[in-house]
Design an enzyme around this catalytic site. Structure first.
Site, PDB file in Angstrom:
ATOM      1  N   GLY A  80      21.747  15.732  73.254  1.00 22.38           N
ATOM      2  CA  GLY A  80      22.875  16.485  73.802  1.00 22.38           C
ATOM      3  C   GLY A  80      24.145  15.662  73.731  1.00 22.38           C
ATOM      4  CD  GLN A 127      28.329  12.382  76.102  1.00 20.70           C
ATOM      5  OE1 GLN A 127      27.841  13.467  75.812  1.00 20.70           O
ATOM      6  NE2 GLN A 127      27.608  11.292  76.240  1.00 20.70           N
ATOM      7  CB  CYS A 137      24.054   9.266  79.488  1.00 23.20           C
ATOM      8  SG  CYS A 137      25.653   9.941  79.018  1.00 23.20           S
ATOM      9  CG  LEU A 138      23.920  10.133  73.331  1.00 31.09           C
ATOM     10  CD1 LEU A 138      24.425  11.061  72.241  1.00 31.09           C
ATOM     11  CD2 LEU A 138      22.800   9.252  72.815  1.00 31.09           C
ATOM     12  CG  HIS A 164      23.002  14.739  80.916  1.00 36.78           C
ATOM     13  ND1 HIS A 164      22.489  13.540  81.353  1.00 36.78           N
ATOM     14  CD2 HIS A 164      23.963  14.424  80.011  1.00 36.78           C
ATOM     15  CE1 HIS A 164      23.128  12.543  80.746  1.00 36.78           C
ATOM     16  NE2 HIS A 164      24.027  13.057  79.918  1.00 36.78           N
ATOM     17  CD  GLU A 165      24.980  17.014  77.259  1.00 35.85           C
ATOM     18  OE1 GLU A 165      26.173  16.637  77.239  1.00 35.85           O
ATOM     19  OE2 GLU A 165      24.033  16.233  77.025  1.00 35.85           O
ATOM     20  CG  HIS A 174      28.690  14.513  79.879  1.00 33.80           C
ATOM     21  ND1 HIS A 174      29.173  13.248  80.100  1.00 33.80           N
ATOM     22  CD2 HIS A 174      27.441  14.351  79.373  1.00 33.80           C
ATOM     23  CE1 HIS A 174      28.247  12.354  79.742  1.00 33.80           C
ATOM     24  NE2 HIS A 174      27.186  13.000  79.301  1.00 33.80           N
TER      25      HIS A 174
HETATM   26 ZN   LIG Z   1      25.413  12.180  78.719  1.00 30.61          ZN
END
Ligand SMILES: [Zn+2]
Length: 169
Positions: free
Chosen positions: A45, A50, A92-93, A134-135, A138
């Site tokens: 995701g 991000q 998380c990235l 999660h998204e 963000h």
């Molecule tokens: Zn994330």
């Protein structure tokens, strides 16, 4: 084009994202780049903040590109439903190398626009429900560490600050 992914500490990640006014060719291009970037990492995701764009867009693909039908593109998403609770390890990235157990809804559904600007609803349980929350977080400027209790959050943030001081973040 693969875009660089911002890490915790960048203010764009902590700002609420703005709604998309219109799906222009520029927005389509951004979505394509987000998908390419997510697959390249690889991740399941990615939200627009991000990659430094403060707009309400995210992409999810639990198959990481193996099943093209698994790709979810959400523009201007809103909650339709959230139920129950699950506790699982999450990463998380934007916080590479860190994971934590985060409470998330067991089932969730989100309504928004797809890449063509058509309204659609995505609903899921388990990992998909977790990814949706999660998204969505963000887009509100919230990272998974913000869902942790104080001590756990502080521990991760302290480690990241230490990495940043030595130029490793
Ligand atoms: Zn994330």
């Amino acid at each position: 084009m693969i875009r660089p992914i911002l890490r915790l500490g960048d203010p764009v990640l902590q700002a609420p994202a703005q709604p998309v006014a219109d799906i222009t060719p520029e927005i389509e291009h951004l979505i394509d780049d987000m998908v390419e970037t997510m697959y390249a990492v690889p991740g399941i995701g990615l939200a627009a903040p991000q990659v430094g764009v403060s707009l309400r867009i995210f992409v999810i693909d639990l198959s990481v590109g193996r099943d093209r039908n698994g790709l979810v593109v959400m523009v201007n998403p809103t909650w339709q439903e959230r139920e129950g609770m699950q506790l699982e390890e999450e990463g998380c990235l934007s916080l590479p190398g860190f994971t934590a157990t985060v409470p998330r809804p067991a089932r969730a559904s989100v309504r928004g626009l797809n890449r063509q600007g058509e309204e659609h609803v995505v609903e899921g349980s388990e990992l998909l429900a977790r990814a949706l929350q999660h998204e969505m977080d963000h887009l509100d400027g919230r990272l998974f560490v913000d869902r942790l209790r104080g001590i756990k959050r502080d521990l991760i943030v302290r480690k990241i600050k230490k990495l940043a001081r030595s130029g490793k973040w």
